[in-house]
Scaffold this active site. Structure first.
Site, PDB file in Angstrom:
ATOM      1  CE  LYS A  70      -3.979  -2.149   2.246  1.00 20.47           C
ATOM      2  NZ  LYS A  70      -4.940  -2.098   3.374  1.00 20.47           N
ATOM      3  CG  ASP A 106      -7.561   0.316   3.757  1.00 21.23           C
ATOM      4  OD1 ASP A 106      -8.447  -0.472   3.365  1.00 21.23           O
ATOM      5  OD2 ASP A 106      -6.346   0.112   3.590  1.00 21.23           O
TER       6      ASP A 106
END
Length: 273
Positions: A70, A106
């Site tokens: 990420k 997220d």
């Protein structure tokens, strides 16, 4: 699922990625809406990441990013949302005019999951881990003005992460001494396998009232089961998967409303199997 020469390719990249339910979840949503697309998982070693992202941009691919890429993907993006830049981690990307654009969904997932656990207000949180998912937790902690204590096997990493989190407005510090948090969040991969050690022994946190495990597994993770046996409200990462996935779906298909219940049902069935 039928495909054609015009079928749009979506993917999740990570290493490991075989456990991911993102393909099942997103393909269920694609079928429900009758879209010409397919979502697959690609195991991606770190060394292959730059060339793969270049190919994605050229081919118009969109998708998601999971452990451990990420932060690396965020650094590779040509363009990104303000939130993605602020978090310093990308879990959702798509292509515009031959360039990869990134976002972080997220944060929305963490926010939605902490609310029913009572962790959406100010309080003392224990964050276990310092990777891309942990960064999303820190952003939510800054929003809610929670006191964030960072726990890592590497004390220097915990200190560096707390320093970064403070630049984003979080009241963060490395965890020291007695762990007196009311809410604990596991943002490590521990729990993907039943034999993994627990991210945190509940006996070490006497004031713990609620916990969120960002990992999901059939029958729930061992940590969640252990916490519940100790009388602590806990949930695994299945709802996190659904919530961030629905937000990502809206990035992939801006004209469509993500079929949240279809996605949730697909994940629930898979984790019951």
């Amino acid at each position: 699922m039928e495909t054609s020469a015009s079928t749009r390719l979506l993917t999740v990249i990570g290493d490991p990625v075989a456990h991911s339910l993102s393909p099942l979840m997103h393909n269920a949503a694609i079928r429900a809406l009758g879209l010409d697309a397919v979502y697959v998982a690609l195991c991606t070693p770190a060394a292959a990441l730059p060339s793969l992202l270049t190919a994605f941009a050229a081919a118009g691919v969109a998708g998601n990013v999971t452990v451990p890429h990420k932060e690396a993907v965020e650094r590779c993006l040509v363009r990104k949302t303000e939130l993605c830049s602020g978090v310093g981690a990308c879990n959702t990307f798509w292509t515009e005019h031959g360039e990869l654009v990134g976002d972080n969904t997220d944060v929305a997932g963490v926010r939605a999951c902490l609310k029913p656990l009572g962790g959406d207000g100010a309080g003392r949180w224990l964050l276990i881990g310092t990777g891309g998912a942990a960064r999303a937790v820190a952003m939510v902690a800054a929003e809610t003005r929670a006191e964030l204590h960072v726990l890592s096997r590497d004390g220097a990493r915990a200190g560096a992460f707390a320093d970064w989190a403070r630049t984003r407005g979080a009241n963060a510090q490395p965890a020291h001494g007695a762990l007196e948090a009311e809410v604990a969040i596991n943002a490590t991969p521990l729990g993907l396998r039943e034999t993994d050690p627990l991210p945190l022994d509940p006996a070490r946190a006497s004031r713990l009232a609620a916990a969120l495990d960002l990992v999901y597994a059939p029958g729930e993770t061992r940590w969640v089961r252990t916490l519940r046996a100790a009388g602590i409200a806990a949930q695994d990462g299945r709802e996190m998967l659904v919530r961030q996935g629905a937000a990502a779906f809206s990035r992939f298909f801006p004209a469509q409303q993500a079929p949240l219940e279809v996605m949730r049902a697909a994940v629930t069935r898979a984790l019951r199997a």
